[in-house]
Design a protein around this motif. Structure first.
Motif, short mmCIF file in Angstrom:
data_model
loop_
_atom_site.label_atom_id
_atom_site.label_comp_id
_atom_site.label_asym_id
_atom_site.label_seq_id
_atom_site.Cartn_x
_atom_site.Cartn_y
_atom_site.Cartn_z
N ASN A 293 24.36 -0.86 -72.82
CA ASN A 293 24.20 0.29 -72.47
C ASN A 293 23.06 1.59 -72.98
O ASN A 293 23.93 1.06 -74.18
CB ASN A 293 25.70 0.61 -71.71
N ALA A 294 23.23 2.71 -72.69
CA ALA A 294 22.18 3.07 -73.65
C ALA A 294 21.96 4.90 -72.65
O ALA A 294 22.47 5.02 -71.31
CB ALA A 294 21.05 2.87 -73.72
N ALA A 295 22.37 5.74 -73.99
CA ALA A 295 22.49 7.42 -73.44
C ALA A 295 21.08 8.36 -74.27
O ALA A 295 21.79 7.74 -75.64
CB ALA A 295 23.55 7.42 -73.04
N VAL A 296 21.21 9.03 -74.33
CA VAL A 296 20.18 9.93 -74.65
C VAL A 296 20.90 12.00 -74.34
O VAL A 296 21.16 12.32 -73.07
CB VAL A 296 18.79 9.68 -74.66
N ASN A 301 18.65 20.86 -81.01
CA ASN A 301 16.77 20.04 -81.35
C ASN A 301 16.96 19.10 -81.74
O ASN A 301 16.00 19.10 -82.49
CB ASN A 301 16.47 22.03 -82.06
N GLU A 302 18.38 18.65 -81.62
CA GLU A 302 17.54 16.90 -82.04
C GLU A 302 18.35 15.94 -81.02
O GLU A 302 19.43 16.05 -80.21
CB GLU A 302 18.23 16.65 -83.94
N TYR A 303 17.04 14.80 -80.56
CA TYR A 303 17.59 13.80 -80.04
C TYR A 303 18.73 12.92 -80.91
O TYR A 303 18.03 12.55 -81.79
CB TYR A 303 16.58 13.50 -79.85
N TYR A 304 19.81 12.74 -79.76
CA TYR A 304 20.68 11.71 -80.16
C TYR A 304 20.88 10.28 -78.68
O TYR A 304 20.51 10.69 -77.82
CB TYR A 304 21.86 11.92 -80.07
N VAL A 305 20.26 9.21 -79.12
CA VAL A 305 20.58 8.29 -78.71
C VAL A 305 21.46 6.95 -78.81
O VAL A 305 21.63 6.84 -80.16
CB VAL A 305 19.28 7.50 -78.66
N ALA A 306 22.07 6.90 -77.81
CA ALA A 306 23.63 5.79 -78.07
C ALA A 306 23.45 4.66 -77.61
O ALA A 306 22.95 5.13 -76.03
CB ALA A 306 24.91 6.73 -77.86
N LEU A 316 21.65 6.95 -82.80
CA LEU A 316 19.91 7.51 -83.58
C LEU A 316 20.09 8.84 -83.19
O LEU A 316 19.93 8.95 -82.39
CB LEU A 316 19.24 6.31 -82.73
N SER A 317 19.43 9.32 -84.07
CA SER A 317 19.30 11.07 -84.10
C SER A 317 17.93 11.28 -84.53
O SER A 317 17.51 10.26 -85.23
CB SER A 317 20.19 11.73 -85.07
N GLY A 318 16.96 12.39 -84.54
CA GLY A 318 16.26 12.21 -85.16
C GLY A 318 15.01 12.98 -84.20
O GLY A 318 15.74 13.69 -82.98
N SER A 319 13.66 13.02 -84.02
CA SER A 319 13.05 13.57 -82.99
C SER A 319 12.33 12.98 -82.23
O SER A 319 12.25 11.70 -81.89
CB SER A 319 11.34 14.29 -83.44
N GLU A 326 6.15 4.97 -83.61
CA GLU A 326 6.79 5.53 -84.20
C GLU A 326 7.94 6.16 -84.08
O GLU A 326 7.97 7.16 -82.92
CB GLU A 326 5.89 6.85 -85.28
N THR A 327 9.56 6.21 -83.86
CA THR A 327 10.02 6.13 -82.64
C THR A 327 11.06 7.64 -83.48
O THR A 327 11.00 8.25 -82.81
CB THR A 327 10.87 5.60 -82.96
N GLY A 328 10.39 8.13 -84.28
CA GLY A 328 11.33 9.38 -85.06
C GLY A 328 12.39 9.60 -84.84
O GLY A 328 13.13 10.50 -85.35
N LEU A 329 13.49 8.55 -84.91
CA LEU A 329 14.16 8.54 -83.89
C LEU A 329 15.30 7.12 -85.45
O LEU A 329 14.79 6.52 -85.98
CB LEU A 329 14.80 8.28 -83.37
N LYS A 330 16.32 7.59 -86.01
CA LYS A 330 17.33 7.37 -87.38
C LYS A 330 18.61 6.59 -87.23
O LYS A 330 18.59 7.72 -86.48
CB LYS A 330 16.90 7.52 -88.98
N ASN A 331 19.00 5.85 -88.13
CA ASN A 331 20.54 5.31 -87.70
C ASN A 331 20.98 6.41 -88.05
O ASN A 331 21.19 7.62 -88.93
CB ASN A 331 20.79 4.41 -88.00
N TYR A 332 22.24 7.29 -87.23
CA TYR A 332 23.04 8.07 -87.74
C TYR A 332 24.33 7.86 -88.17
O TYR A 332 25.03 8.36 -89.40
CB TYR A 332 22.73 9.40 -86.34
N VAL A 333 24.82 7.07 -87.21
CA VAL A 333 26.21 6.35 -87.38
C VAL A 333 26.73 5.13 -86.23
O VAL A 333 25.61 5.10 -85.22
CB VAL A 333 27.49 7.75 -87.29
N SER A 334 27.52 4.58 -86.74
CA SER A 334 27.61 2.92 -86.05
C SER A 334 29.39 3.11 -86.09
O SER A 334 29.74 2.91 -86.98
CB SER A 334 27.11 1.90 -86.65
N PHE A 335 29.69 3.03 -85.02
CA PHE A 335 31.76 2.27 -85.21
C PHE A 335 31.62 1.59 -83.73
O PHE A 335 30.74 1.14 -82.73
CB PHE A 335 32.15 3.91 -84.62
N SER A 336 33.19 0.77 -83.81
CA SER A 336 33.31 -0.19 -82.99
C SER A 336 34.16 0.39 -82.15
O SER A 336 35.43 1.23 -82.52
CB SER A 336 34.05 -1.23 -83.95
#
Length: 365
Positions: A293-296, A301-306, A316-319, A326-336
């Motif tokens: 599953n995915a959502a944005v 002013n930062e994009y977040y993709v879960a 993930l977060s970033g531009s 070049e996605t512009g998105l980097k890992n922000y956090v992971s959880f279970s």
């Protein structure tokens, strides 16, 4: 130094850069305490604190105490301006009574509640909760708007799927025996209900509003996502292919999960209205147990993709991506989560991620 937020920390006798908190509440005028000590301010206001974890408390006479623990960084402005204070005494008024209710869905802006008492009849009650006097209006989808309406042998089903962001239109999925079609209900005038499937002769499995006109949509059918315009009677080329699921942010950004039948991976990607191509955000190895599953969303002013894979959620977060490499998105956090995620979404402001499986919810701020 003072302008840049530096203070003398009396505990360790060091000059260090503090963090700034911007504080507000609804209603305003709440007294603020930080770590149990008065901040000598009322909302709206601001305070400087050492970097680290702090407990913020807001109190206002006649309202329940609001509290939250937040971690802040040196030299960073953090916003705690979303505190909603709940009255200590809540007045409850009955506005409508039902013997049976199949489904209720509130509109995005909180102006209406659509109530469906029976799943097999095209009748809904629109409850207007925005005015001082609560008003109920019964809405009937005209028989000409859906297929097999006159048949006495067909089993019908009507399912409320989604409101548009303008609080006027509602997507209704109509099933009749083993077939289905999509209707868009105008709550201000049900006689203007449109049958999207009939207009385009397009086997739609998922559809989302693109704007608030009630005419433009993104639709998924046969693995392709296309843009359709009901008023113009047009349907676009496939914008994304091999798609299994998708969601939309602000009517212009599509977050999708795609896979080819012979591929060994799932692709999570983004597509922005008007772009020539979609962008790959992440690839995930395909397994028999995998449910993706995915959502944005966008927050300050930062994009977040879960992205949820089984019980794991990665944010993930970033531009926004500028190219497929070049996605512009980097890992922000992971959880279970305790159970396999069935549905993933963001809160309207983008501040919270919600992962759901049946009656089990997990949220991340």
């Amino acid at each position: 130094l003072f302008t840049l937020g530096y203070r003398f920390n009396i505990d360790d006798r060091q000059i260090e850069q503090y963090a700034m908190l911007q504080l507000n509440s609804v209603p305003s005028g709440a007294t603020v305490s930080i770590d149990g000590n008065s901040a000598n301010i009322k909302t709206p206001g601001e305070a400087t604190v050492p970097a680290g974890e702090h407990t913020i408390t807001m109190t206002l006479k006649g309202y329940q105490t609001w509290t939250k623990t937040a971690k802040v960084d040196s030299g960073v402005l953090s916003w705690v301006n979303y505190a909603l204070l709940i009255p200590e005494e809540l007045t409850v008024e009955s506005v409508a009574n039902y013997t049976d209710v199949y489904k209720t869905v509130a509109s995005p802006n909180g102006n209406y509640i659509l109530v469906q008492t029976k799943q097999n009849t095209p009748q809904f009650d629109l409850i207007d909760i925005n005015s001082a006097t609560i008003k109920k209006t019964t809405l009937n989808i005209p028989t000409a708007a859906y297929s097999e309406s006159e048949s006495t042998t067909v089993t019908h089903g009507f399912f409320i799927e989604k409101w548009d962001d303008g609080d006027r239109y509602v997507l209704i999925k109509h099933t009749y025996d083993d077939k289905s079609e999509w209707l868009v209900l105008d709550v201000q005038d049900p006689q203007l209900t449109k049958n999207i499937t009939r207009l385009f002769d397009f086997a739609i499995t998922n559809i989302q509003f693109a704007g608030t006109s009630g005419n433009v949509f993104y639709a998924l059918g046969n693995g392709d996502v296309r843009k359709i315009d009901v008023s113009a009677g047009t349907i676009s080329r496939p914008l994304i292919s091999n798609v299994s699921s998708f969601s939309i942010f602000e009517s212009k950004v599509i977050c999708f999960v795609a896979t080819e039948s012979n591929a060994k991976v799932y692709t999570v990607g983004l597509y922005r209205d008007g772009d020539d191509t979609s962008y790959v955000v992440k690839t995930i190895e395909k397994t028999d147990e995998a449910q993706i599953n995915a959502a944005v969303s966008n927050y300050f002013n930062e994009y977040y993709v879960a992205i949820a894979s089984g019980t794991n959620v990665e944010v993930l977060s970033g531009s926004f991506p500028s190219s497929t490499n070049e996605t512009g998105l980097k890992n922000y956090v992971s959880f279970s989560t305790s159970q396999t995620v069935k549905n993933l979404s963001f809160s309207p402001s983008g501040q919270y991620v919600f992962a759901r499986s049946g009656a089990s919810f997990t949220s991340y701020d």
